[in-house]
Write an enzyme that holds these catalytic residues in place. Sequence first.
Site, PDB file in Angstrom:
ATOM      1  N   MET A  30       0.844  -1.201   0.000  1.00  0.00           N
ATOM      2  CA  MET A  30       0.000   0.000   0.000  1.00  0.00           C
ATOM      3  C   MET A  30       0.881   1.253   0.000  1.00  0.00           C
ATOM      4  SD  MET A  30      -3.449  -0.876   2.021  1.00  0.00           S
ATOM      5  CE  MET A  30      -2.901  -0.580   3.689  1.00  0.00           C
ATOM      6  N   GLY A  36      10.866  -2.748   5.726  1.00  0.00           N
ATOM      7  CA  GLY A  36      10.112  -4.013   5.702  1.00  0.00           C
ATOM      8  C   GLY A  36       9.685  -4.342   4.281  1.00  0.00           C
ATOM      9  N   HIS A  37       9.088  -3.355   3.601  1.00  0.00           N
ATOM     10  CA  HIS A  37       8.702  -3.556   2.198  1.00  0.00           C
ATOM     11  C   HIS A  37       9.941  -3.866   1.349  1.00  0.00           C
ATOM     12  CE1 HIS A  37       5.490  -0.544   3.497  1.00  0.00           C
ATOM     13  NE2 HIS A  37       4.754  -1.561   3.078  1.00  0.00           N
ATOM     14  N   GLN A  61     -10.378  -2.836   1.800  1.00  0.00           N
ATOM     15  CA  GLN A  61      -9.919  -3.495   3.031  1.00  0.00           C
ATOM     16  C   GLN A  61      -9.983  -2.570   4.243  1.00  0.00           C
ATOM     17  OE1 GLN A  61      -5.951  -4.386   1.283  1.00  0.00           O
ATOM     18  NE2 GLN A  61      -5.119  -3.804   3.261  1.00  0.00           N
ATOM     19  N   GLY A 147       4.857 -10.031   4.181  1.00  0.00           N
ATOM     20  CA  GLY A 147       5.585  -9.941   5.448  1.00  0.00           C
ATOM     21  C   GLY A 147       4.874 -10.706   6.544  1.00  0.00           C
ATOM     22  N   GLN A 153      -2.908 -12.247   7.365  1.00  0.00           N
ATOM     23  CA  GLN A 153      -3.026 -12.006   5.921  1.00  0.00           C
ATOM     24  C   GLN A 153      -2.300 -13.103   5.141  1.00  0.00           C
ATOM     25  OE1 GLN A 153      -2.569  -7.998   3.968  1.00  0.00           O
ATOM     26  NE2 GLN A 153      -0.520  -8.756   3.617  1.00  0.00           N
ATOM     27  N   ARG A 187       2.048   2.924   9.321  1.00  0.00           N
ATOM     28  CA  ARG A 187       1.198   3.652  10.274  1.00  0.00           C
ATOM     29  C   ARG A 187       1.986   4.210  11.460  1.00  0.00           C
ATOM     30  NH1 ARG A 187      -2.898  -0.430   8.686  1.00  0.00           N
ATOM     31  NH2 ARG A 187      -4.698   0.719   7.903  1.00  0.00           N
TER      32      ARG A 187
HETATM   33  P1  AMP Z   1       1.397  -2.791   3.509  1.00  0.00           P
HETATM   34  O1  AMP Z   1       1.959  -1.761   2.576  1.00  0.00           O
HETATM   35  O2  AMP Z   1       1.388  -2.363   4.922  1.00  0.00           O
HETATM   36  O3  AMP Z   1       0.112  -3.383   3.017  1.00  0.00           O
HETATM   37  O4  AMP Z   1       2.446  -3.995   3.471  1.00  0.00           O
HETATM   38  C1  AMP Z   1       2.813  -4.608   2.271  1.00  0.00           C
HETATM   39  C2  AMP Z   1       3.578  -5.875   2.594  1.00  0.00           C
HETATM   40  O5  AMP Z   1       4.726  -5.539   3.370  1.00  0.00           O
HETATM   41  C3  AMP Z   1       2.732  -6.847   3.420  1.00  0.00           C
HETATM   42  O6  AMP Z   1       2.978  -8.166   2.962  1.00  0.00           O
HETATM   43  C4  AMP Z   1       3.279  -6.639   4.797  1.00  0.00           C
HETATM   44  O7  AMP Z   1       3.156  -7.791   5.621  1.00  0.00           O
HETATM   45  C5  AMP Z   1       4.732  -6.335   4.532  1.00  0.00           C
HETATM   46  N1  AMP Z   1       5.310  -5.615   5.668  1.00  0.00           N
HETATM   47  C6  AMP Z   1       4.801  -4.536   6.292  1.00  0.00           C
HETATM   48  N2  AMP Z   1       5.565  -4.202   7.349  1.00  0.00           N
HETATM   49  C7  AMP Z   1       6.578  -5.095   7.395  1.00  0.00           C
HETATM   50  C8  AMP Z   1       7.694  -5.290   8.267  1.00  0.00           C
HETATM   51  N3  AMP Z   1       7.931  -4.497   9.307  1.00  0.00           N
HETATM   52  N4  AMP Z   1       8.532  -6.317   8.000  1.00  0.00           N
HETATM   53  C9  AMP Z   1       8.304  -7.140   6.953  1.00  0.00           C
HETATM   54  N5  AMP Z   1       7.277  -7.009   6.093  1.00  0.00           N
HETATM   55  C10 AMP Z   1       6.419  -6.001   6.315  1.00  0.00           C
END
Ligand code: AMP
Length: 285
Positions: A30, A36-37, A61, A147, A153, A187
């Site tokens: 997103m 992390g991403h 969502q 992640g 999820q 967030r």
């Molecule tokens: P989001 O943009 O928050 O929807 O996250 C996109 C992807 O990045 C999802 O698969 C998340 O689980 C993963 N993700 C978000 N935060 C982390 C993190 N701290 N470590 C690893 N993966 C992450």
Amino acid sequence: MRICRTIASLRRALSAPIPGRGRVGFVPTMGFLHEGHLSLVRASRRENDLTVVSIFVNPSQFAPGEDLRRYPRDPRRDAAALRREGVDILFIPGDAEMYPKTFRTWVDVTELDDKLCGRTRPGHFRGVATVVLKLFHLVRPQRAYFGMKDAQQGLVIRQMIRDLDLSVRLRVLPIVRDADGLALSSRNVYLSAEERVAALALPKALRRARRLIEGGERDARALRAAMRAEISLQPLLAIDYIAVVRLDDLEETAQIEPGNTLVAVAVRAGRTRLIDNYLSGEIKC
Ligand code: AMP
């Protein structure tokens, strides 16, 4: 890096010959990207010949009253980061491209979608599964990267892949944390300085849970009590849930089974919802 804003342009970009063995890796996000991403992007780059990243703040969502409108966005900075990582294609569609007015088809991954976060976020996993299936169809990856941070999820996606016989391999990678232990999240920018300090109770409680399991504790109630004691020390945090569940079906368990246990926590700090977990086992297919 090619930036595609429409489904037609994504299809055109993917119709060109793919180098090497033609393996496509896909990282749905997103946006408002952090390390992390980027850890997912790097894994995809290592394991595939072409990497596609999507940035789409998926309205379906978010429940009414959640943070859809104020969700942090910075597509320019994100595109620059992805370009530096060597991503091949960035898909960044608008809402109407993904959900035209006539949209009517939804994916429900029953029984996994109403537990843990599904309890307080009705419809959330329906939105997630639907958009991920749509993106899988568009990108047709061999591997997709998620992640562990969003463990539920990952389990919902795994179930969908199994049930619908999708030919994509799921890679769920470890949580990337700040130096002080807080799990990275888009967030986290919502947090005040005081809330950010209070939020450290989550990784602290989960470390405690991990130590207890590794030390032989098998009573889920004892684990939950230890975590609640840690998090309750922080008046700025309101507990949504502290759960010890079986990894395969997300059912609450009285006896901890190492290798098949998810310890998951969700709290609110002010208007910000934070989640974190410790997983004894793995999610893959
Ligand atoms: P989001 O943009 O928050 O929807 O996250 C996109 C992807 O990045 C999802 O698969 C998340 O689980 C993963 N993700 C978000 N935060 C982390 C993190 N701290 N470590 C690893 N993966 C992450």
